[in-house]
Design an enzyme around this catalytic site. Structure first.
Site, PDB file in Angstrom:
ATOM      1  N   GLU A 182      32.246  33.944  34.443  1.00 50.91           N
ATOM      2  CA  GLU A 182      33.397  33.807  35.336  1.00 50.91           C
ATOM      3  C   GLU A 182      33.123  32.859  36.497  1.00 50.91           C
ATOM      4  O   GLU A 182      33.944  32.720  37.392  1.00 50.91           O
ATOM      5  CB  GLU A 182      33.875  35.183  35.843  1.00 50.91           C
ATOM      6  CG  GLU A 182      32.802  36.082  36.394  1.00 50.91           C
ATOM      7  CD  GLU A 182      33.324  37.477  36.760  1.00 50.91           C
ATOM      8  OE1 GLU A 182      34.541  37.709  36.789  1.00 50.91           O
ATOM      9  OE2 GLU A 182      32.481  38.342  37.044  1.00 50.91           O
TER      10      GLU A 182
ATOM     11  N   ASP B  28      38.559  35.227  37.392  1.00 51.37           N
ATOM     12  CA  ASP B  28      37.714  34.551  38.374  1.00 51.37           C
ATOM     13  C   ASP B  28      37.358  33.138  37.936  1.00 51.37           C
ATOM     14  O   ASP B  28      37.258  32.239  38.773  1.00 51.37           O
ATOM     15  CB  ASP B  28      36.439  35.369  38.623  1.00 51.37           C
ATOM     16  CG  ASP B  28      36.711  36.504  39.587  1.00 51.37           C
ATOM     17  OD1 ASP B  28      37.355  36.246  40.620  1.00 51.37           O
ATOM     18  OD2 ASP B  28      36.318  37.646  39.302  1.00 51.37           O
TER      19      ASP B  28
HETATM   20  C1  PEP Z   1      37.903  38.524  35.553  1.00 54.63           C
HETATM   21  O1  PEP Z   1      37.477  37.982  36.579  1.00 54.63           O
HETATM   22  O2  PEP Z   1      38.561  37.931  34.684  1.00 54.63           O
HETATM   23  C2  PEP Z   1      37.665  39.960  35.313  1.00 54.63           C
HETATM   24  C3  PEP Z   1      37.978  40.538  34.183  1.00 54.63           C
HETATM   25  O3  PEP Z   1      37.150  40.688  36.342  1.00 54.63           O
HETATM   26  P1  PEP Z   1      37.997  41.230  37.599  1.00 54.63           P
HETATM   27  O4  PEP Z   1      39.450  40.971  37.333  1.00 54.63           O
HETATM   28  O5  PEP Z   1      37.680  42.657  37.719  1.00 54.63           O
HETATM   29  O6  PEP Z   1      37.447  40.379  38.702  1.00 54.63           O
HETATM   30 MG    MG Z   2      36.035  38.944  37.795  1.00 55.44          MG
END
Ligand code: PEP
Ligand code: MG
Length: 755
Positions: A614, A638
């Site tokens: 990410e 992210d």
């Molecule tokens: C993401 O970043 O795509 C993810 C699944 O994590 P979160 O949304 O919890 O940051």
């Molecule tokens: Mg994330």
């Protein structure tokens, strides 16, 4: 010799703590009951609760089972004084097998401590905020084991919020006004942003704003009430709150945070009820007396700097409304959150849970507090949520009809009947569960027979129901931070273990991926004292925080490893930015495995360990990463935010947040190619996996494992069946050859799906 006690029961049994309220007549009595409960569970003779008064730098004994009851309120000590004061000063448990031998032991005349040998003091903390100390003692020497220390810490963590509220109620004072909300000028329609899909049609209720609506109870009928009516109303309110707490525990097992106990405590607070009764004695009609005392408390709470404590405004207003309702019998009046669309400047996760338990219809969140963790929570709770900047909504009166179309992010004020009918009709179709279940296939595959894993993202344990109902192939992402966010302190290893074990047992035989703590960014803990950051998304977030605070990390990893005993679990590390970080995280897992082995605990020996992809810094080292990691999980939420420099929680730049930006797509290609070349599974767990529009593109890239909010599983099953891998690959090739966003948008808009 240590005796092994069954502690797991106590940690989970919030119901028992809630039950203590029922016949407690005052806050002091409630604390007293806690001491009795603790001595029973810990099988010892003494339990004492000391409350810390910061202005006097003093700990005061407030309740005790086993010591001389006359010592309550008279035994006082400075922070650092005696073993009890030392526990608070050093913020750690102090355990002595023969306390009297410790030179720091402080003997108080007449307290009756002479015969007790073993001593265990644990500080009661919210983050770094000192609330008090809880002490247990036994006549036997060397009585408390290291496991007892852990369990006793867990108990104090559970009780911290409640004890803090009790202390707060005693020490309140002073005032400050709130700025008035701007007026909404003839607005009919607002375009906001979807936080949690769904539709709601209802009148609105504004959280934490003016209290004038309470006056209607006094106005209604102008009837005169008496003290007996108020006693009856208090009893009924207490009963309702207790029932709400029990209901919440049943639905949200992982969130057992004693949410309503703060409100019950308010009713138990002599300062609160005595003020009402003394006004009545002076001739004020009880409803008016309730309103005045509630207003006074709200003013006092408003003045508090700490935003977490300011949250108590919600509690005192809520208690006030309930009291008035039970006093006057005007249950149907426009006062409760039930069946309302709630408008809030800012919400804490615990607010969202309280509102959920009151069966609200939807939430409009005004920016400033537009945090996506509340949105993610709302999704798990199935509450439609729209985020907007339109502060004018705060001037809506409570009779205005609002239609919330959270799929589109639309807020219709006094909507046109035709629009309303259309939107509600569409929603009815979306909620046809048996229809949705028909879309599910046992082994999801494409039209040309390629098998694809469709997994679920889990935020709350309550999400398991839909995940099982829609036959998820496992859990591709469990966001472990949610149980952390709702509490008032870090959950202990034991508490975490129980939550994770429930998760793992909730999907027998299936693979469960637990992501380690992803705190920071927009997911802030009310109790963490890691300091404010100018730019929290680029700060001490996620794995960075875990690697810095290894005590928190180790407790979590041990809980995860233990929960995986005899099961199929995987560990996933978020926000990894370098190979070094991943190797460091893995070595801490090995350290935990070694510890658990030495302790002869049951745990999973070789869990697969994967990386969330990410951060853009991963892309250039992705081949090396693929050699080290057992699997990749792409966090597009992210990845997009960091690649495109677009804050995922900022409404003003949301049109630039584009999953199909050519740079994002080319990065995805590199990630998938590297993973597959190394023979590792590559899955996607960001919101891009929720959107059927991107399914063919992602299949064309080679992704065969998708993890999404369970509610999206039916439509993905349906869409998957319509696609052939060959066609998908062709489309992806065409898209990857484009360098302009507009061209890719066009191509995606014209993808044809057979009926
Ligand atoms: C993401 O970043 O795509 C993810 C699944 O994590 P979160 O949304 O919890 O940051
Ligand atoms: Mg994330």
């Amino acid at each position: 010799m240590f005796i092994k006690r069954d502690h797991t029961k106590l940690i989970c049994d919030v119901g028992e703590i809630t039950g203590l309220f029922h016949d407690a007549l005052s806050m002091e009595e409630f604390l007293q009951k806690i001491t009795v409960m603790v001595t029973r569970h810990m099988e010892c003779e003494v339990c004492s609760i000391y409350i810390y008064y910061a202005d006097q730098h003093e700990l005061v004994l407030k309740a005790t089972k086993g010591l001389n009851p006359d010592s309550v309120n008279t035994v006082k000590m400075k922070i650092g004084e005696g073993l009890t004061g030392q526990a608070l000063k050093e913020k750690r448990p102090i355990c002595e097998g023969q306390a009297k031998n410790n030179p720091n032991f402080r003997f108080f005349q007449g307290i009756g401590e002479e015969k007790f040998e073993s001593f265990l003091a644990v500080p009661i903390l919210r983050g770094s905020v000192e609330i008090g100390v809880m002490v247990i003692q036994s006549e036997k020497k060397d009585y408390f084991s290291s496991e007892d220390i852990q369990v006793f810490r867990a108990i104090t963590t559970q009780l911290a919020a409640t004890i803090e509220t009790a202390r707060l109620l005693i020490t309140l004072n002073d005032k400050k006004e709130k700025p008035a909300a701007p007026v909404l000028q003839n607005l009919k329609f607002i375009q906001g942003r979807c936080g949690s899909e769904g539709v709601a049609f209802a009148t609105t209720m504004i959280v934490n704003e003016s209290l004038t609506d309470m006056q209607q109870y006094v106005a209604a009928g102008g009837k005169q009430y008496n003290e007996t009516d108020l006693h009856r109303a208090i009893e009924e309110t207490e009963r309702q709150l207790g029932a709400l707490q029990v209901k919440l525990e049943a639905t949200l097992l992982d969130m057992t945070a004693l949410i309503f106990t703060a409100q019950i405590l308010m009713l138990k607070d002599k300062g609160f009820t005595d003020s009402i009764f003394s006004m009545i004695k002076r001739g004020v009609n009880p409803p008016q007396a309730v309103i005045e005392v509630v207003n006074d408390y709200v003013t006092k709470f408003t003045r508090i700097e700490d935003s977490y404590l300011r949250e108590k405004i919600y509690d005192v207003k809520d208690v006030g409304r309930r009291l008035l309702e039970n006093l006057t019998g005007h249950a149907q009046a426009q006062h409760d959150y039930q069946d309302k669309i709630v408008i809030a400047r800012e919400l804490f996760p615990s607010d969202a849970l309280k509102l959920f338990s009151q069966k609200i219809k939807g939430i409009i969140l005004l920016s400033g507090g537009a945090t996506s963790h509340v949105a993610i929570l709302a999704r798990s709770l199935n509450i439609p949520l729209v985020v907007t900047n339109e502060l004018g909504l705060l001037s809506l009166d409570s009779t205005t009809d609002v239609l919330l179309d959270a799929y589109m992010g639309y807020i219709h004020i006094n909507p046109d009947p035709l629009v309303k009918a259309k939107v509600l009709q569409r929603e009815e179709l979306n909620h046809n569960i048996s229809g949705l279940k028909k879309m599910i296939r046992e082994h999801p595959r494409t039209s040309d027979g390629v098998g694809v894993k469709l997994m679920a993202n889990i935020n709350l344990l309550g999400d398991l129901k839909a995940a099982n109902e829609f036959k998820a192939d496992g859990v591709g992402l469990y966001r472990t931070e949610f149980p952390f966010m709702i509490r008032s302190n870090f959950p202990s290893e034991e508490e975490q273990y129980l939550i994770y074990r429930r998760l793992v047992e909730g999907m027998p035989g299936k693979e469960i991926t637990l992501r380690t703590l992803d705190i920071g960014g927009d997911k802030i803990l009310s109790y963490s004292d890691y300091g404010k950051e100018e730019n929290p998304f680029l700060g001490l977030r996620s794995i960075r925080l875990s690697l810095k605070h290894t005590d928190v990390f180790i407790a979590q990893l041990r809980a995860i490893l233990r929960s995986g005993a005899g099961k199929r679990i995987r560990i996933l590390f978020p926000m990894i930015s370098s190979l070094d970080e991943f190797l460091q995280a893995k070595s801490i897992v090995q350290e935990c495995i070694h510890q658990l082995k030495t302790e002869r605990k049951e745990f999973i020996q070789n869990p697969p360990m994967g990386v969330m992809i990410e951060l853009p810094s991963m892309v250039e080292i992705i081949d090396e990463m693929a050699q080290e990691a057992d699997f990749f999980s792409i966090g597009t939420n992210d990845l997009i935010q960091y690649m495109l420099a677009v804050d995922r929680t900022n409404d003003r730049v949301s049109q630039m947040y584009l999953p199909h930006h050519p740079s994002v797509l080319r990065a995805l290609k590199k990630i998938v190619d590297a993973g597959l070349k190394a023979g590792k599974e590559v899955s996607i767990c960001g919101d891009m996996a929720n959107d059927p529009k991107y399914l063919s593109l992602l299949l064309g890239l080679g992704i065969r494992c998708f993890s999404m909010d369970a509610r999206y599983l039916p439509r993905m099953h349906e869409r998957l069946r319509q696609l052939s891998i060959k066609e998908c690959e062709k489309l992806t090739q065409e898209i990857l050859a484009q360098s302009q966003i507009s061209r890719i948008t066009q191509i995606l808009e014209h993808v044809h799906y057979p009926a």
